[in-house]
Design an enzyme around this catalytic site. Structure first.
Site, PDB file in Angstrom:
ATOM      1  N   GLY A   8       0.958  -0.946   0.308  1.00  0.00           N
ATOM      2  CA  GLY A   8       0.109  -0.092  -0.043  1.00  0.00           C
ATOM      3  C   GLY A   8       1.019   1.367   0.185  1.00  0.00           C
ATOM      4  N   GLY A  10       0.045   4.247  -0.465  1.00  0.00           N
ATOM      5  CA  GLY A  10      -0.523   5.838  -0.277  1.00  0.00           C
ATOM      6  C   GLY A  10      -0.372   6.593   0.509  1.00  0.00           C
ATOM      7  CB  ALA A  11      -1.805   9.082   2.666  1.00  0.00           C
ATOM      8  N   GLY A  13       0.846   4.412   3.686  1.00  0.00           N
ATOM      9  CA  GLY A  13       1.825   3.191   3.446  1.00  0.00           C
ATOM     10  C   GLY A  13       3.232   4.242   3.610  1.00  0.00           C
ATOM     11  CB  ALA A 125      -0.825  10.735   5.978  1.00  0.00           C
ATOM     12  CE  LYS A 182      -8.890   6.255  13.029  1.00  0.00           C
ATOM     13  NZ  LYS A 182      -8.199   4.465  11.997  1.00  0.00           N
ATOM     14  CG  ASN A 200     -12.345  15.803   9.612  1.00  0.00           C
ATOM     15  OD1 ASN A 200     -13.072  15.349   8.393  1.00  0.00           O
ATOM     16  ND2 ASN A 200     -11.276  14.802  10.351  1.00  0.00           N
ATOM     17  CB  SER A 252      -9.461   8.843   4.336  1.00  0.00           C
ATOM     18  OG  SER A 252     -11.092   7.947   5.386  1.00  0.00           O
TER      19      SER A 252
END
Length: 301
Positions: A8, A10-11, A13, A125, A182, A200, A252
């Site tokens: 992964g 991505g952000a 990873g 991230a 979470k 947010n 996300s």
């Protein structure tokens, strides 16, 4: 031998790879590539100016090498396809770090249960740019990583380097309360910010409070049936705190809907509804979140 291999790029990873590469030998794994290559990784640290950047080049492999830890941090709905073509070594410990719950069921048949570890990440991230040869990540918010074993076993000996590179990292002999907290936060913030196309922090406005309170009540009831102590009052306070601390950030799920990608709703509110059905609980506000996100996905070009 690699200390960590990451599936992964991505952000999350990319952030993990950049932090780990300062302490150990790290690589990315992607079974879709035809031949091994490398990826130029740039990390802009949190609160740093653009001139303060970490730059490294990491191997990009199409098979899992000999490694102590394999970290999987793709989208929850991508876990099955991401590992389908990979052979996971029997002596490798696997950390699944995804949003929501339920994705471990797509992985458990490919390894021994004692190999599997579950993690929750609250670092922010963002991918600033990405190509086949380069990845630039910005660390947008300081957070923490909660980690525990799928079977609830004691802390492994091999955790010291992860502790050093990814601090603060908190070990839990029972990881499920942390994962549920979470999950519950995501059930509140992610769909609402995606539905209303807002950052947010907007969820602190008064007209969202009735919905947030109702969601927290439902989530608390389901968590209780799962053996997780999570009061509606504490959850609402935590949601407010997260919204305040990440006020300018976009969730996300907001980003997935904005870019017309498949969201992780099936592993967030839909997962809660699946568990609620087992306990014969009715959760109309979570149902509404699921219906509205699915409707937005159906409207993609």
């Amino acid at each position: 031998m690699y200390h960590c291999a990451i599936v992964g790029a991505g952000a999350v990873g990319g952030l993990l790879a950049a932090l780990l590469s300062q302490h150990s030998k790290v690589c990315f794994v992607d079974p879709r590539i035809a031949r091994e290559s490398s990826l130029a990784l740039t990390l802009t640290p949190f609160s740093a100016d653009n001139s303060t950047q970490l730059r490294t080049r990491l191997p990009l492999l199409n098979t899992i090498p000999s490694c102590r830890w394999l970290i999987i941090c793709v989208k929850a709905h991508q876990v099955a396809s991401a590992v389908a073509a990979l052979t996971i070594p029997a002596d490798c410990k696997v950390i699944l770090m995804v949003n929501g719950l339920g994705a471990h069921q797509d992985l458990i048949n490919q390894l021994n249960p004692e190999q599997l570890y579950l993690a929750s990440n609250t670092h922010g991230a963002l991918v600033l740019s990405k190509s086949q040869q380069a990845l630039h990540i910005k660390h947008t918010g300081l957070g923490k990583i909660d980690l525990g074993s799928y079977l609830g076993s004691a802390e492994p000996d091999e955790l010291s380097l992860l502790n050093e590179a990814l601090a603060p990292l908190h070990w839990h002999n029972n990881i499920y309360p942390a994962l549920w907290l979470k999950l519950a936060i995501n059930c509140c913030i992610n769909p609402l910010t995606a539905i209303h196309n807002c950052p947010n922090g907007d969820l602190l406005n008064s007209h969202y409070q009735q919905t947030l309170e109702a969601l927290c009540q439902e989530l608390s009831l389901v968590a209780e049936r799962e053996g997780i102590t999570l009061s509606a009052e504490y959850l609402l306070q935590t949601v407010h705190l997260v919204a305040q601390n990440t006020a300018a950030n976009y969730s996300s799920m907001h980003q997935d809907i904005h870019h017309q990608r498949t969201s992780e709703i099936n592993y967030i509110n839909a997962y809660v509804l699946q568990r609620a059905k087992q306990f014969q609980l009715h959760c109309p506000y979570n149902e509404k979140m699921l219906e509205q996100i699915k409707k937005l996905e159906q409207q993609y070009d």
